[in-house]
Design an enzyme around this catalytic site. Structure first.
Site, PDB file in Angstrom:
ATOM      1  CG  ASP A  65       4.177   3.744  -4.960  1.00 63.48           C
ATOM      2  OD1 ASP A  65       5.335   3.671  -4.524  1.00 63.48           O
ATOM      3  OD2 ASP A  65       3.189   3.931  -4.229  1.00 63.48           O
TER       4      ASP A  65
ATOM      5  CG  ASP B  58       7.980   1.353  -1.267  1.00 63.06           C
ATOM      6  OD1 ASP B  58       6.930   1.722  -0.725  1.00 63.06           O
ATOM      7  OD2 ASP B  58       8.579   0.303  -0.958  1.00 63.06           O
TER       8      ASP B  58
ATOM      9  CD  GLU C 296       7.510   4.806   2.495  1.00 67.11           C
ATOM     10  OE1 GLU C 296       6.606   4.510   3.274  1.00 67.11           O
ATOM     11  OE2 GLU C 296       8.079   3.951   1.773  1.00 67.11           O
TER      12      GLU C 296
ATOM     13  CG  HIS D  13      -0.564   2.858   1.071  1.00 67.86           C
ATOM     14  ND1 HIS D  13       0.206   3.978   0.800  1.00 67.86           N
ATOM     15  CD2 HIS D  13       0.283   1.809   1.018  1.00 67.86           C
ATOM     16  CE1 HIS D  13       1.456   3.613   0.591  1.00 67.86           C
ATOM     17  NE2 HIS D  13       1.536   2.292   0.726  1.00 67.86           N
ATOM     18  CG  ASP D  14       2.147   2.177   4.266  1.00 72.29           C
ATOM     19  OD1 ASP D  14       1.573   1.181   3.806  1.00 72.29           O
ATOM     20  OD2 ASP D  14       3.176   2.672   3.767  1.00 72.29           O
TER      21      ASP D  14
END
Ligand code: NOJ
Length: 568
Positions: free
Chosen positions: A106, A214, A273, A347-348
């Site tokens: 990440d 991210d 993302e 995870h969100d």
């Protein structure tokens, strides 16, 4: 084991790959401190290899005060002690590579922790050489620092409240699109960009194979950071159109590509993302000719069920026709240039089976159906940890069970506005990010076998039934079905390369599509409902290939999916 690069023999290996996301905090705890860690992941590498995945995307393990579970980094070159050490990370890379898998890290570079030395320096004085590394502004003209309304603009943080925080020492505000402890870097400063690229090269030299970036569409913001249009009566506004996709976004991504990825001996896998991305934008970002990214995570299909209050309000029932239309638009939009990433959850997001399937009576069937529909689309599928077990949303008895900073801030803000606890807990049960963050369910033992200590967040009670040990032992499990889907992708070029054709676009409960390549057709017919239904499709010449039920009668049973093939 053979490496996927060898199997596919070229730079496009990532188009045939399946990615598995590990959220390290919740995956496997080796030392009993209640928090998952790198040695815990290393212990589970054979499990991942058996599943057949090619790439592990690891959510952040860098040094961090953990204000947002590691998405607030204080040292890009260190592993947080809670997760282990750099040696552990090297062992993880080696263990993955030995098994023919790759590691995607990440990359969180829109912001750093306020405890990052860059920010500590930047905030130390107005004339510190790193002052311009973050986004500092004076109070709004006519207001004194700290006064209500003195924030430099009216943007709301994505974690609620103003997006600006006053720094007492220098009496200026810094921008934080997320938590107060996540200060936005100033990408307009070339030194910042070079520092990020240098760090990325360091990780690649260490053996990592790619980056998940991210909120990468936030790194370029509108010139002058103007106020956003505000709804009557409100003081804060969504700055989204102003802080995303700014004027330099393509320039920065191309620069990064040149500075970091170009000329490396192996293709570096990149996925950005990008909340709010349209198909037209994604075509630009993922056009290989432009040298930006391989894929983006677009959000359209995971925002379709938002009610009038958005992410945290009550969800609305999602008409399947809209879901199909959205996914089909992306399939077709990225068919000639670019490439799709395929995901139901991460995870969100809440758990896929609870959101798009039926986590009650048809948990197994609907989890297999969702896996099938996603994995046979054109694009690179992402499996979020536990999805291969059909893990469902968790049970929160009260707000005391909730850990996620975003959920907690939403709850506090809404309570202050007078909303009752019952309403908010109902909403969080449906949408909280913690649904995806409960411990990975390894066994039916205490805490799902995740830890011998006290887990940082409680395990979901259904782990007594839903767990990896049981799933691996049961040939009919969701886990084994996922193994089959992954194996099918590797054996059938139609899945990677075939064209996409949506069938029955207006059918209210059946998602049907075909993939076609050189006279071969793969057909997927999926009943997204708990009632029997039938479809009129010409089956002539089609041979059954895969289903989540035994032998098929005419009607589709609840959550039944059938895959058939012609011309093989
Ligand atoms: C997106 C990440 O996926 C999320 O978990 C995080 O809170 C924000 N970006 C801020 O880094």
């Amino acid at each position: 084991m053979t490496d996927i690069t060898t199997v596919y023999g070229n730079d496009d290996w990532w188009k045939s790959a399946v990615v598995y996301q590990v959220y390290p905090r919740s995956f496997a705890d080796s030392n009993g401190d209640g928090i998952g860690d790198l040695p815990g992941i290393i212990d589970k590498l054979d499990y991942l290899a058996e599943l057949g995945v090619d790439v592990v995307w690891l959510s952040p393990i860098y040094a961090s005060p953990q204000a947002d579970n590691g998405y607030d980094i204080s040292d890009y070159y260190a592993v947080d002690p809670v997760f282990g050490s750099l040696d552990d990370l090297d062992r993880l890379i080696a263990g993955l590579h030995e098994r023919g898998m790759k590691l995607m890290m990440d990359l969180v570079v829109n912001h750093t922790s306020d405890e990052h030395p860059w920010f500590v320096e930047s905030s130390s004085s107005l004339d510190n050489p790193k002052r311009d590394w973050y986004i500092w502004r004076q109070p709004r003209p006519g207001f004194a620092a700290g006064e209500l309304g003195a924030e430099p603009n009216n943007w709301a943080s994505l974690f609620f409240g103003p997006a600006w925080q006053l720094d007492e020492r220098t009496q200026e505000y810094y921008l934080h699109l997320f938590a107060i402890k996540q200060a936005d870097l100033n990408w307009e400063n070339p030194e910042v960009r070079e520092a990020v690229y240098e760090m990325m090269r360091w990780w690649l030299d260490r053996g990592v194979d790619g980056f998940r970036m991210d909120v990468i569409n936030f790194i370029s913001k509108a010139d002058g950071l103007p106020d956003a249009p505000v709804t009557p009566g409100a003081t804060l506004a969504s700055g989204f159109p102003l802080f995303s996709y700014g004027p330099h976004i393509h320039e920065y991504l191309q620069e990064m590509h040149q500075a970091v990825f170009a000329g490396r001996p192996e293709h570096v896998l990149t996925v950005g993302e990008m909340p709010g991305a349209s198909v037209e934008q994604a075509r630009l970002y993922t056009d290989q000719e432009r040298g930006e990214l391989d894929m983006v995570f677009q959000f359209e299909h995971v925002e379709l069920d938002y009610g009038p209050d958005g992410r945290y309000g009550d969800a609305r029932p999602l008409p399947l026709v809209e879901l199909k239309s959205s996914l089909a638009t992306w399939q077709l939009g990225l068919s000639d240039v670019g490439w799709n990433s395929l995901y139901w959850s991460n995870h969100d997001q809440p758990r896929a089976v609870s959101r798009f399937g039926d986590d009650g009576e048809y948990r197994q069937h609907s989890a297999k159906l969702l896996g099938t529909v996603l994995h046979l689309l054109r694009g690179t599928p992402y499996i979020y940890q536990g999805e291969e077990l059909g893990m469902a949303n968790t049970v929160f008895d009260s707000i005391d069970d909730v850990r996620d900073i975003e959920s907690l801030r939403y709850y506090a803000q809404q309570r202050a506005l007078g909303v009752d606890d019952e309403t908010l807990m109902r909403q969080l049960r449906g949408t909280s990010r913690d649904n995806a963050r409960t411990p990975m369910q390894w066994t039916d033992a205490a805490h799902a076998g995740f830890t011998t200590g006290t887990p940082w967040i409680a395990a979901t009670p259904d782990h007594t039934e839903v767990n990896a040990q049981a799933a691996v032992a049961d040939p009919d499990s969701i886990y084994h079905y996922y193994r089959m889907l992954i194996a099918l992708r590797k054996s059938d070029p139609v899945i990677v390369n075939g064209d996409f054709h949506l069938l029955l676009p207006n059918h209210e409960s059946v998602f049907a599509y075909e993939r076609r390549l050189e006279g071969r057709v793969l057909r997927v017919v999926a009943n997204f409902s708990s009632v029997h239904t039938s479809v009129e499709l010409d089956d002539e010449g089609f041979e059954p290939l895969l289903s989540n039920y035994d032998a098929s009668p005419v009607a589709l049973r609840p959550w039944e999916v059938r895959v058939s093939a012609k011309g093989y």
